[in-house]
Design an enzyme around this catalytic site. Structure first.
Site, PDB file in Angstrom:
ATOM      1  N   SER A 185      31.729  29.907  42.904  1.00  0.00           N
ATOM      2  CA  SER A 185      33.167  30.197  42.843  1.00  0.00           C
ATOM      3  C   SER A 185      33.826  29.536  41.616  1.00  0.00           C
ATOM      4  O   SER A 185      33.502  29.895  40.503  1.00  0.00           O
ATOM      5  CB  SER A 185      33.816  29.767  44.161  1.00  0.00           C
ATOM      6  N   HIS A 190      32.414  34.793  51.111  1.00  0.00           N
ATOM      7  CA  HIS A 190      32.549  33.867  49.983  1.00  0.00           C
ATOM      8  C   HIS A 190      31.986  32.468  50.261  1.00  0.00           C
ATOM      9  O   HIS A 190      31.443  31.829  49.361  1.00  0.00           O
ATOM     10  CB  HIS A 190      34.031  33.763  49.611  1.00  0.00           C
TER      11      HIS A 190
END
Ligand SMILES: *[C@@H]1O[C@H](CO)[C@@H](O)[C@H](O)[C@H]1NC(C)=O
Length: 392
Positions: free
Chosen positions: A165, A368
């Site tokens: 990320s 995620h």
């Protein structure tokens, strides 16, 4: 020898499961508690931040005679080095790489719970100065300092990079704005590659970011420079989420923005995650993300027209030129990632010069956070990640 190591890893894992998990522990306590060696290093950046980095110099059995290749792992937004160890041996990537023969380094970005130090400014008394950074500065100052420190210490000229990320965003910043660092990267592994972000699958994220200028103005007027309430959230998460009756609520709070499907979440692991997350960060990191999601441009921080003219010599912030990235980059992405659409990831991939591989995680539900915490992350992702690293 290898079999012996496996037995030790497996029994450590079992023992921890029987005796209790890593709830309440710092990353170093977790690493040492599982019988792995750990070192703590303080690394100073060009602009005065003093960062805390952890090292797992080898796996549980040090049976290597030749020097171990280095892997540097960088965490995401409001997170920390804990991301790469808090699921335990055989499961978290830090341990897996150490046991696979690598010298593992875990970063902590400036301003997070473990990297709150600076040669001049205090994160408590000079918040406006200390927290005046976004993920741009993390890529532009923190990562070069860490890479040079490690390569110097080992007398090497390159290392493997892994980011999740924001750890991918700041890598793209580093490799595009300081292209001389590309030759120091053997392979960059980007998990949930967050460059272009204009079309997040979670519509609420986009709606929120459409108002980012208004939020930013309110925070600035209220003299809020640091993301507040992270400690309260950690305490809530690591206590409330221990109780099975609260599992559903906890899972919802931690995961909904990250992808609606949470089938890969183990609720009993949430208190461990919550022990160190959310870690602290600067409001400016959030605002910068808000800007690139709102505009769809992967660009430097937007200060407003007049200040942009002074800082950049243009009314709008310059775009990051990803064609400057010449290090090999492997991209790993997922269908159920609430923040990153496949369309946006493909856009980022299309602009990077040296694509070493792209891998769509073969499970629709993968979100995620699952890049770090999924119950099947080893089979679905890490086996592929390690095999690819070995090829470079
Ligand atoms: C900050 O870094 C300096 C220099 O390394 C060190 O002397 C000091 O103890 C550190 N402060 C904290 C709070 O870690």
């Amino acid at each position: 020898m290898i079999k012996f190591a496996h037995v030790i890893v497996f029994s450590t894992f079992l023992l921890t499961w029987v005796l209790g998990s890593d709830v309440g522990l710092t990353p170093v306590q977790m690493i040492e508690g599982h019988g792995y060696p750990s070192e703590t290093h303080y690394i100073k950046t060009e602009d005065g931040y003093i960062l805390t980095y952890y090292r797992i110099p080898h796996g549980i059995v040090d049976d290597s005679t030749s020097p171990r290749p280095t892997v540097l792992l960088q965490h995401g937004f409001i997170s920390s080095a804990a991301d790469y160890v808090n699921m335990g041996p055989g499961r978290s990537l830090g341990y897996i790489l150490a046991d696979a023969g690598y010298d593992v380094w875990l970063g902590n970005a400036r301003g997070n719970t473990f990297s709150r130090n600076h040669t001049i400014w205090s994160p408590d008394f000079n918040k406006n100065l200390f927290f005046d950074f976004s993920w741009h500065e993390i890529g532009y100052y923190d990562y070069p300092a860490a890479i040079d420190y490690i390569l110097n210490l080992k007398g090497d000229d390159s290392l493997y990079y892994v980011g999740h990320s924001q750890g991918t965003t700041s890598f793209l910043v580093l490799a595009s704005t300081r292209p001389e660092y590309n030759k120091k990267i053997k392979l960059a592994t980007l998990l949930a590659p967050a460059g272009h972000m204009g079309n997040p699958p979670n519509a609420a994220v986009k709606e929120y970011c459409m108002l980012i200028d208004e939020y930013a103005a309110t925070w600035a007027a209220s003299l809020i420079f640091e993301i507040p309430n992270t400690e309260a959230a950690r305490i809530w998460g690591s206590t409330t989420c221990v109780l099975p009756v609260n599992y559903a609520d906890c899972a919802a709070v931690y995961y909904t923005t990250m992808g609606i499907d949470i089938t890969e979440v183990e609720p009993e692991m949430l208190p461990v995650i919550a022990t160190n997350a959310p870690a602290d960060a600067a409001i400016k990191e959030l605002v910068h993300y808000g800007q690139i999601i709102k505009t769809g441009n992967f660009a430097k921080f937007d200060y407003g027209m007049m200040t942009n003219l002074m800082v950049y010599g243009s009314m709008t912030p310059p775009l990051y030129d990803l064609s400057k990235i010449t290090a090999p980059v492997a991209f790993y992405y997922a269908t159920n990632d609430g923040l990153l659409s496949i369309e946006d990831v493909k856009q980022t991939i299309s602009e990077v010069s040296n694509v070493a591989g792209e891998y769509l995680v073969p499970l629709d539900a993968f979100n995620h956070y699952d890049f770090l915490f999924a119950k099947d992350v080893v089979e679905l992702l890490y086996n592929e990640v390690v095999a690819t690293i070995k090829k470079f």
